[in-house]
Scaffold this active site. Structure first.
Site, PDB file in Angstrom:
ATOM      1  CB  ALA A  66      -0.886  -0.022   1.237  1.00  0.00           C
ATOM      2  N   GLY A 109       0.729  -5.036   0.886  1.00  0.00           N
ATOM      3  CA  GLY A 109      -0.450  -5.149   0.022  1.00  0.00           C
ATOM      4  C   GLY A 109      -0.132  -5.823  -1.316  1.00  0.00           C
ATOM      5  CD  GLU A 112      -1.994  -7.677   2.967  1.00  0.00           C
ATOM      6  OE1 GLU A 112      -1.725  -6.521   2.575  1.00  0.00           O
ATOM      7  OE2 GLU A 112      -2.460  -7.895   4.092  1.00  0.00           O
ATOM      8  CD  GLU A 132       1.953  -5.422   5.685  1.00  0.00           C
ATOM      9  OE1 GLU A 132       2.766  -6.317   6.020  1.00  0.00           O
ATOM     10  OE2 GLU A 132       1.131  -5.565   4.771  1.00  0.00           O
TER      11      GLU A 132
HETATM   12  N1  CAA Z   1       4.608   3.219  -0.694  1.00  0.00           N
HETATM   13  C1  CAA Z   1       5.012   4.386  -1.259  1.00  0.00           C
HETATM   14  N2  CAA Z   1       6.179   4.508  -1.926  1.00  0.00           N
HETATM   15  C2  CAA Z   1       6.959   3.410  -2.022  1.00  0.00           C
HETATM   16  C3  CAA Z   1       6.595   2.181  -1.461  1.00  0.00           C
HETATM   17  C4  CAA Z   1       5.357   2.099  -0.768  1.00  0.00           C
HETATM   18  N3  CAA Z   1       4.898   0.956  -0.229  1.00  0.00           N
HETATM   19  N4  CAA Z   1       7.577   1.284  -1.710  1.00  0.00           N
HETATM   20  C5  CAA Z   1       8.511   1.935  -2.425  1.00  0.00           C
HETATM   21  N5  CAA Z   1       8.149   3.221  -2.611  1.00  0.00           N
HETATM   22  C6  CAA Z   1       8.870   4.266  -3.334  1.00  0.00           C
HETATM   23  C7  CAA Z   1      10.061   4.766  -2.515  1.00  0.00           C
HETATM   24  O1  CAA Z   1       9.653   5.735  -1.576  1.00  0.00           O
HETATM   25  C8  CAA Z   1      10.934   5.344  -3.609  1.00  0.00           C
HETATM   26  O2  CAA Z   1      10.418   6.584  -3.991  1.00  0.00           O
HETATM   27  P1  CAA Z   1      11.430   7.848  -4.233  1.00  0.00           P
HETATM   28  O3  CAA Z   1      12.281   7.432  -5.388  1.00  0.00           O
HETATM   29  O4  CAA Z   1      10.514   8.987  -4.547  1.00  0.00           O
HETATM   30  O5  CAA Z   1      12.220   8.008  -2.986  1.00  0.00           O
HETATM   31  C9  CAA Z   1      10.689   4.393  -4.780  1.00  0.00           C
HETATM   32  O6  CAA Z   1       9.464   3.726  -4.498  1.00  0.00           O
HETATM   33  C10 CAA Z   1      11.776   3.333  -4.923  1.00  0.00           C
HETATM   34  O7  CAA Z   1      11.912   2.695  -3.667  1.00  0.00           O
HETATM   35  P2  CAA Z   1      13.329   2.550  -2.896  1.00  0.00           P
HETATM   36  O8  CAA Z   1      14.240   3.667  -3.261  1.00  0.00           O
HETATM   37  O9  CAA Z   1      13.043   2.332  -1.460  1.00  0.00           O
HETATM   38  O10 CAA Z   1      13.847   1.199  -3.602  1.00  0.00           O
HETATM   39  P3  CAA Z   1      14.836   0.106  -2.973  1.00  0.00           P
HETATM   40  O11 CAA Z   1      15.158  -0.816  -4.112  1.00  0.00           O
HETATM   41  O12 CAA Z   1      15.968   0.762  -2.250  1.00  0.00           O
HETATM   42  O13 CAA Z   1      13.973  -0.668  -1.865  1.00  0.00           O
HETATM   43  C11 CAA Z   1      11.987  -1.803  -1.048  1.00  0.00           C
HETATM   44  C12 CAA Z   1      12.882  -1.434  -2.263  1.00  0.00           C
HETATM   45  C13 CAA Z   1      12.751  -2.752  -0.111  1.00  0.00           C
HETATM   46  C14 CAA Z   1      10.768  -2.492  -1.601  1.00  0.00           C
HETATM   47  C15 CAA Z   1      11.604  -0.511  -0.265  1.00  0.00           C
HETATM   48  O14 CAA Z   1      11.096   0.448  -1.205  1.00  0.00           O
HETATM   49  C16 CAA Z   1      10.544  -0.730   0.772  1.00  0.00           C
HETATM   50  O15 CAA Z   1      10.836  -1.210   1.837  1.00  0.00           O
HETATM   51  N6  CAA Z   1       9.275  -0.349   0.452  1.00  0.00           N
HETATM   52  C17 CAA Z   1       8.170  -0.448   1.409  1.00  0.00           C
HETATM   53  C18 CAA Z   1       7.673  -1.879   1.556  1.00  0.00           C
HETATM   54  C19 CAA Z   1       6.590  -1.932   2.615  1.00  0.00           C
HETATM   55  O16 CAA Z   1       6.804  -1.639   3.766  1.00  0.00           O
HETATM   56  N7  CAA Z   1       5.386  -2.312   2.182  1.00  0.00           N
HETATM   57  C20 CAA Z   1       4.210  -2.427   3.068  1.00  0.00           C
HETATM   58  C21 CAA Z   1       3.354  -1.206   2.917  1.00  0.00           C
HETATM   59  S1  CAA Z   1       2.017  -1.131   4.099  1.00  0.00           S
HETATM   60  C22 CAA Z   1       0.804  -2.153   3.475  1.00  0.00           C
HETATM   61  O17 CAA Z   1       0.938  -2.731   2.427  1.00  0.00           O
HETATM   62  C23 CAA Z   1      -0.441  -2.284   4.332  1.00  0.00           C
HETATM   63  C24 CAA Z   1      -1.421  -3.306   3.881  1.00  0.00           C
HETATM   64  O18 CAA Z   1      -1.446  -4.436   4.341  1.00  0.00           O
HETATM   65  C25 CAA Z   1      -2.432  -2.977   2.884  1.00  0.00           C
END
Ligand code: CAA
Length: 258
Positions: A66, A109, A112, A132
């Site tokens: 998400a 998500g 999921e 998460e």
């Molecule tokens: N939401 C918003 N933006 C996101 C995102 C997310 N879930 N995941 C990645 N991005 C964005 C980053 O902010 C970044 O944007 P900018 O270039 O503007 O800074 C871009 O995508 C590229 O990401 P990274 O620079 O972080 O890429 P990376 O290769 O270094 O890392 C990653 C990749 C490990 C996937 C890391 O991006 C990450 O940890 N993302 C979040 C994953 C996460 O926590 N997901 C769970 C979300 S909560 C949820 O899903 C609730 C639910 O159950 C519905």
């Protein structure tokens, strides 16, 4: 209106492919993307020409969860009013088979959404996870339920409580996914699987899908009862007559979905 965050392809007759297309944010599932996905699935589910639907992202990410930036400042009341999971509930109602074609990150998500699909084809680079917990929350779109049912308590608990990602190989071994291919072949493999499904009676496929899903929220007796009713109902279809007659005549069946 043209969708902004998804692209719809038709890779083969009777097969639709929805590609999540927000690569700059690793396909993070913002509200608009999810709404576009819901509408596309509703339309494709109603389109008689379509018999199987693939959902993919790109090579780097299926979806990284998400959209954290969209959620970060929200209150519980905002989240309740936005009611983002009603979109997920609508997607869950898709009757046609859904195949997730996953490469790269399928997190939160994203994992999921892949699990909401009926089958998962993954590239060797796929990473599945429910991180998460590292954001101070927990899965909210089915992660604690579908993951646990798919891989069992031990691994689900570890993934949900530590946020550890698992590889495609581990996901395959744990029963989370159906197939793993080299990265250049995962979409092709998903289309192959979708074509295989689309050669079957579309009615039988939908009713069989419904019955398998019933196994997750019913007792064995209720599930068996439901299965039997769908089995009998299929004898009202032309496809049943065609399928069995074709077997007897030693020819391939031509199913019409009637
Ligand atoms: N939401 C918003 N933006 C996101 C995102 C997310 N879930 N995941 C990645 N991005 C964005 C980053 O902010 C970044 O944007 P900018 O270039 O503007 O800074 C871009 O995508 C590229 O990401 P990274 O620079 O972080 O890429 P990376 O290769 O270094 O890392 C990653 C990749 C490990 C996937 C890391 O991006 C990450 O940890 N993302 C979040 C994953 C996460 O926590 N997901 C769970 C979300 S909560 C949820 O899903 C609730 C639910 O159950 C519905």
């Amino acid at each position: 209106m043209q969708p902004e965050f998804i692209i719809i392809h038709q890779p083969a007759p009777h097969v639709a492919h929805i590609q999540l297309n927000r690569p700059e944010a690793l396909n993070a599932l913002n509200l608009q993307l999810m709404s576009e996905l819901k509408e596309a699935l509703r339309d494709l589910d109603a389109d008689e020409q379509v018999r199987a639907i693939i959902i993919s992202g790109n090579e780097k990410a299926f979806a990284a969860g998400a959209d954290i930036t969209q959620m970060a400042g929200k209150s519980a009341v905002d989240m309740y009013n936005i009611d983002q999971f009603s979109t997920w509930d609508a997607i869950k109602k898709t009757k046609k088979p859904l195949i997730a074609a996953v490469s790269g990150f399928a997190l939160g998500g994203g994992c999921e959404l892949a699990m909401l699909c009926d089958m998962i084809v993954a590239s060797e680079t796929a990473r599945f996870g429910q991180p998460e917990i590292k954001l101070g929350v927990m899965p909210g779109a089915g992660g604690t339920q579908r993951l646990t049912r798919a891989v069992g308590k031990a691994l689900a608990m570890e993934m949900v409580l530590t946020g550890r990602f698992i590889s495609a190989a581990e996901a395959l071994q744990a029963g989370l996914i159906n197939r793993v291919t080299p990265v250049e072949l995962y979409l092709e493999e998903a289309v192959k699987l979708a074509r295989e499904l689309s050669a079957m009676s579309p009615l039988a496929v939908k009713m069989a899908k419904e019955a398998v899903l019933k196994a997750f929220d019913s007792s064995l007796d209720e599930g068996l009862h439901f299965e039997r009713k769908n089995f009998y109902l299929l004898f009202a279809s032309e496809d049943q007559k065609e399928g069995m007659q074709a077997f007897i005549e030693k020819r391939p069946p031509a199913f019409k979905g009637k």
